[in-house]
Motif scaffolding. Structure first.
Motif, PDB file in Angstrom:
ATOM      1  N   THR A 106      -8.939  55.068  60.927  1.00 15.36           N
ATOM      2  CA  THR A 106      -8.525  53.762  61.408  1.00 15.36           C
ATOM      3  C   THR A 106      -7.051  53.901  61.782  1.00 15.36           C
ATOM      4  O   THR A 106      -6.204  54.191  60.933  1.00 15.36           O
ATOM      5  CB  THR A 106      -8.700  52.691  60.310  1.00 15.36           C
ATOM      6  OG1 THR A 106     -10.060  52.702  59.900  1.00 15.36           O
ATOM      7  CG2 THR A 106      -8.325  51.319  60.833  1.00 15.36           C
ATOM      8  N   TRP A 107      -6.771  53.745  63.060  1.00 17.12           N
ATOM      9  CA  TRP A 107      -5.428  53.989  63.561  1.00 17.12           C
ATOM     10  C   TRP A 107      -4.533  52.778  63.404  1.00 17.12           C
ATOM     11  O   TRP A 107      -4.973  51.646  63.534  1.00 17.12           O
ATOM     12  CB  TRP A 107      -5.482  54.409  65.030  1.00 17.12           C
ATOM     13  CG  TRP A 107      -6.161  55.728  65.207  1.00 17.12           C
ATOM     14  CD1 TRP A 107      -7.401  55.948  65.684  1.00 17.12           C
ATOM     15  CD2 TRP A 107      -5.630  57.006  64.871  1.00 17.12           C
ATOM     16  NE1 TRP A 107      -7.693  57.294  65.670  1.00 17.12           N
ATOM     17  CE2 TRP A 107      -6.614  57.968  65.175  1.00 17.12           C
ATOM     18  CE3 TRP A 107      -4.423  57.445  64.335  1.00 17.12           C
ATOM     19  CZ2 TRP A 107      -6.429  59.322  64.978  1.00 17.12           C
ATOM     20  CZ3 TRP A 107      -4.240  58.794  64.135  1.00 17.12           C
ATOM     21  CH2 TRP A 107      -5.235  59.718  64.452  1.00 17.12           C
ATOM     22  N   ASP A 108      -3.275  53.043  63.106  1.00 12.03           N
ATOM     23  CA  ASP A 108      -2.228  52.029  63.142  1.00 12.03           C
ATOM     24  C   ASP A 108      -1.012  52.677  63.808  1.00 12.03           C
ATOM     25  O   ASP A 108      -1.027  53.870  64.125  1.00 12.03           O
ATOM     26  CB  ASP A 108      -1.912  51.498  61.732  1.00 12.03           C
ATOM     27  CG  ASP A 108      -1.447  52.575  60.758  1.00 12.03           C
ATOM     28  OD1 ASP A 108      -0.879  53.605  61.205  1.00 12.03           O
ATOM     29  OD2 ASP A 108      -1.624  52.396  59.547  1.00 12.03           O
ATOM     30  N   LYS A 109       0.041  51.889  64.011  1.00  8.35           N
ATOM     31  CA  LYS A 109       1.216  52.412  64.718  1.00  8.35           C
ATOM     32  C   LYS A 109       1.819  53.631  64.018  1.00  8.35           C
ATOM     33  O   LYS A 109       2.220  54.590  64.662  1.00  8.35           O
ATOM     34  CB  LYS A 109       2.287  51.323  64.848  1.00  8.35           C
ATOM     35  CG  LYS A 109       2.106  50.424  66.012  1.00  8.35           C
ATOM     36  CD  LYS A 109       3.320  49.520  66.122  1.00  8.35           C
ATOM     37  CE  LYS A 109       3.221  48.629  67.330  1.00  8.35           C
ATOM     38  NZ  LYS A 109       4.434  47.820  67.495  1.00  8.35           N
ATOM     39  N   GLU A 110       1.879  53.586  62.702  1.00  6.43           N
ATOM     40  CA  GLU A 110       2.498  54.680  61.952  1.00  6.43           C
ATOM     41  C   GLU A 110       1.722  55.989  62.128  1.00  6.43           C
ATOM     42  O   GLU A 110       2.293  57.040  62.414  1.00  6.43           O
ATOM     43  CB  GLU A 110       2.590  54.313  60.469  1.00  6.43           C
ATOM     44  CG  GLU A 110       3.348  55.331  59.644  1.00  6.43           C
ATOM     45  CD  GLU A 110       3.461  54.894  58.190  1.00  6.43           C
ATOM     46  OE1 GLU A 110       3.290  55.769  57.326  1.00  6.43           O
ATOM     47  OE2 GLU A 110       3.712  53.693  57.944  1.00  6.43           O
ATOM     48  N   LYS A 111       0.390  55.925  61.976  1.00  9.88           N
ATOM     49  CA  LYS A 111      -0.433  57.125  62.132  1.00  9.88           C
ATOM     50  C   LYS A 111      -0.380  57.644  63.566  1.00  9.88           C
ATOM     51  O   LYS A 111      -0.320  58.848  63.799  1.00  9.88           O
ATOM     52  CB  LYS A 111      -1.879  56.836  61.745  1.00  9.88           C
ATOM     53  CG  LYS A 111      -2.094  56.646  60.261  1.00  9.88           C
ATOM     54  CD  LYS A 111      -3.544  56.327  59.975  1.00  9.88           C
ATOM     55  CE  LYS A 111      -3.743  55.947  58.523  1.00  9.88           C
ATOM     56  NZ  LYS A 111      -5.105  55.460  58.279  1.00  9.88           N
ATOM     57  N   LEU A 112      -0.397  56.720  64.513  1.00  6.64           N
ATOM     58  CA  LEU A 112      -0.331  57.130  65.923  1.00  6.64           C
ATOM     59  C   LEU A 112       1.022  57.774  66.243  1.00  6.64           C
ATOM     60  O   LEU A 112       1.085  58.776  66.951  1.00  6.64           O
ATOM     61  CB  LEU A 112      -0.590  55.937  66.844  1.00  6.64           C
ATOM     62  CG  LEU A 112      -2.045  55.467  66.913  1.00  6.64           C
ATOM     63  CD1 LEU A 112      -2.140  54.132  67.624  1.00  6.64           C
ATOM     64  CD2 LEU A 112      -2.924  56.510  67.577  1.00  6.64           C
ATOM     65  N   THR A 113       2.099  57.210  65.699  1.00  5.47           N
ATOM     66  CA  THR A 113       3.427  57.772  65.919  1.00  5.47           C
ATOM     67  C   THR A 113       3.488  59.208  65.404  1.00  5.47           C
ATOM     68  O   THR A 113       3.975  60.111  66.096  1.00  5.47           O
ATOM     69  CB  THR A 113       4.508  56.907  65.229  1.00  5.47           C
ATOM     70  OG1 THR A 113       4.479  55.604  65.819  1.00  5.47           O
ATOM     71  CG2 THR A 113       5.895  57.500  65.372  1.00  5.47           C
ATOM     72  N   GLN A 114       2.997  59.429  64.182  1.00  4.65           N
ATOM     73  CA  GLN A 114       2.982  60.780  63.612  1.00  4.65           C
ATOM     74  C   GLN A 114       2.171  61.743  64.481  1.00  4.65           C
ATOM     75  O   GLN A 114       2.588  62.886  64.727  1.00  4.65           O
ATOM     76  CB  GLN A 114       2.400  60.748  62.195  1.00  4.65           C
ATOM     77  CG  GLN A 114       3.283  60.059  61.188  1.00  4.65           C
ATOM     78  CD  GLN A 114       2.570  59.825  59.858  1.00  4.65           C
ATOM     79  OE1 GLN A 114       1.412  60.200  59.674  1.00  4.65           O
ATOM     80  NE2 GLN A 114       3.279  59.198  58.928  1.00  4.65           N
ATOM     81  N   LEU A 115       1.025  61.274  64.957  1.00  7.07           N
ATOM     82  CA  LEU A 115       0.160  62.113  65.776  1.00  7.07           C
ATOM     83  C   LEU A 115       0.807  62.445  67.118  1.00  7.07           C
ATOM     84  O   LEU A 115       0.803  63.596  67.556  1.00  7.07           O
ATOM     85  CB  LEU A 115      -1.187  61.416  66.006  1.00  7.07           C
ATOM     86  CG  LEU A 115      -2.241  62.240  66.718  1.00  7.07           C
ATOM     87  CD1 LEU A 115      -2.706  63.387  65.821  1.00  7.07           C
ATOM     88  CD2 LEU A 115      -3.419  61.368  67.098  1.00  7.07           C
ATOM     89  N   ILE A 116       1.402  61.462  67.746  1.00  3.30           N
ATOM     90  CA  ILE A 116       2.056  61.674  69.042  1.00  3.30           C
ATOM     91  C   ILE A 116       3.191  62.686  68.886  1.00  3.30           C
ATOM     92  O   ILE A 116       3.324  63.622  69.673  1.00  3.30           O
ATOM     93  CB  ILE A 116       2.568  60.342  69.630  1.00  3.30           C
ATOM     94  CG1 ILE A 116       1.382  59.440  69.986  1.00  3.30           C
ATOM     95  CG2 ILE A 116       3.457  60.572  70.842  1.00  3.30           C
ATOM     96  CD1 ILE A 116       1.754  57.975  70.207  1.00  3.30           C
ATOM     97  N   LEU A 117       4.005  62.515  67.833  1.00  2.79           N
ATOM     98  CA  LEU A 117       5.124  63.427  67.603  1.00  2.79           C
ATOM     99  C   LEU A 117       4.660  64.834  67.221  1.00  2.79           C
ATOM    100  O   LEU A 117       5.349  65.816  67.499  1.00  2.79           O
ATOM    101  CB  LEU A 117       6.060  62.862  66.538  1.00  2.79           C
ATOM    102  CG  LEU A 117       6.870  61.638  66.983  1.00  2.79           C
ATOM    103  CD1 LEU A 117       7.607  61.027  65.808  1.00  2.79           C
ATOM    104  CD2 LEU A 117       7.834  62.009  68.109  1.00  2.79           C
TER     105      LEU A 117
END
Length: 182
Positions: free
Chosen positions: A126-137
């Motif tokens: 389940t994605w949220d901004k924090e998890k997506l930010t980590q993944l993008i980086l």
């Protein structure tokens, strides 16, 4: 307005169909061809023969197979789900895997088993901004990816879609400014 008379009787239709039978591959193909040459519409043929396949049968042509979807029982879906649940990482990943392996789509599972069961037991995140930010980086530590860059990576590595990112950040531009502002 005068009543339209049908210019084609069954014998006339049969004679015309024999002359043009190689174009009776499908109703749609026939309708395109028949319009160009003033031949009877597929519905006129069906009216006289009862069905498209009956008309093809009268000409000894191969009949169309019914395109009815395969039906699964709840028990069969549960068994398939248990066998393949490690592939339920995202809807797109599952549907790609299912297509290659002749398995039911994600929505077939959800409609029969319920969204809660499928999502609760799948390995999807389940994605949220924090998890997506980590993944993008993780994949783009120095500079933000373009949508095209991300789509290439999402297919290659089974990452969340660019639309998941847009939904959480409201736009691709806002994601870039939030993730790379530090």
């Amino acid at each position: 307005m005068p009543k339209k008379t049908n210019q084609f009787d069954k014998e006339t239709i049969l004679r015309l169909l024999k002359e043009h039978k190689e174009y009776m591959t499908s109703m749609n193909a026939w309708n395109i061809y028949s319009k160009e040459y003033g031949l009877p519409h597929s519905q006129t043929i069906i009216k006289h023969f009862g069905s498209w396949n009956s008309a093809k049968s009268a000409l000894s042509l191969e009949q169309l197979k019914q395109n009815r979807p395969f039906r699964y029982t709840e028990q069969e879906l549960l068994q398939l789900y248990e066998q393949h649940k490690d592939k339920f990482t995202s809807i797109t990943n599952w549907n790609d895997y299912a297509s290659k392996n002749q398995l039911p789509t994600y929505y077939t599972f959800v409609s029969h088993l319920g969204k809660d069961l499928v999502e609760q037991n799948s390995t999807s995140v389940t994605w949220d901004k924090e998890k997506l930010t980590q993944l993008i980086l993780k994949y783009y530590p120095e500079q933000p990816p373009t949508v095209s860059n991300w789509r290439t990576m999402e297919k290659k590595y089974g990452l969340p879609s660019h639309m998941t990112i847009v939904r959480h950040f409201q736009s691709w531009s806002l994601m870039k400014s939030e993730v790379y502002s530090n």
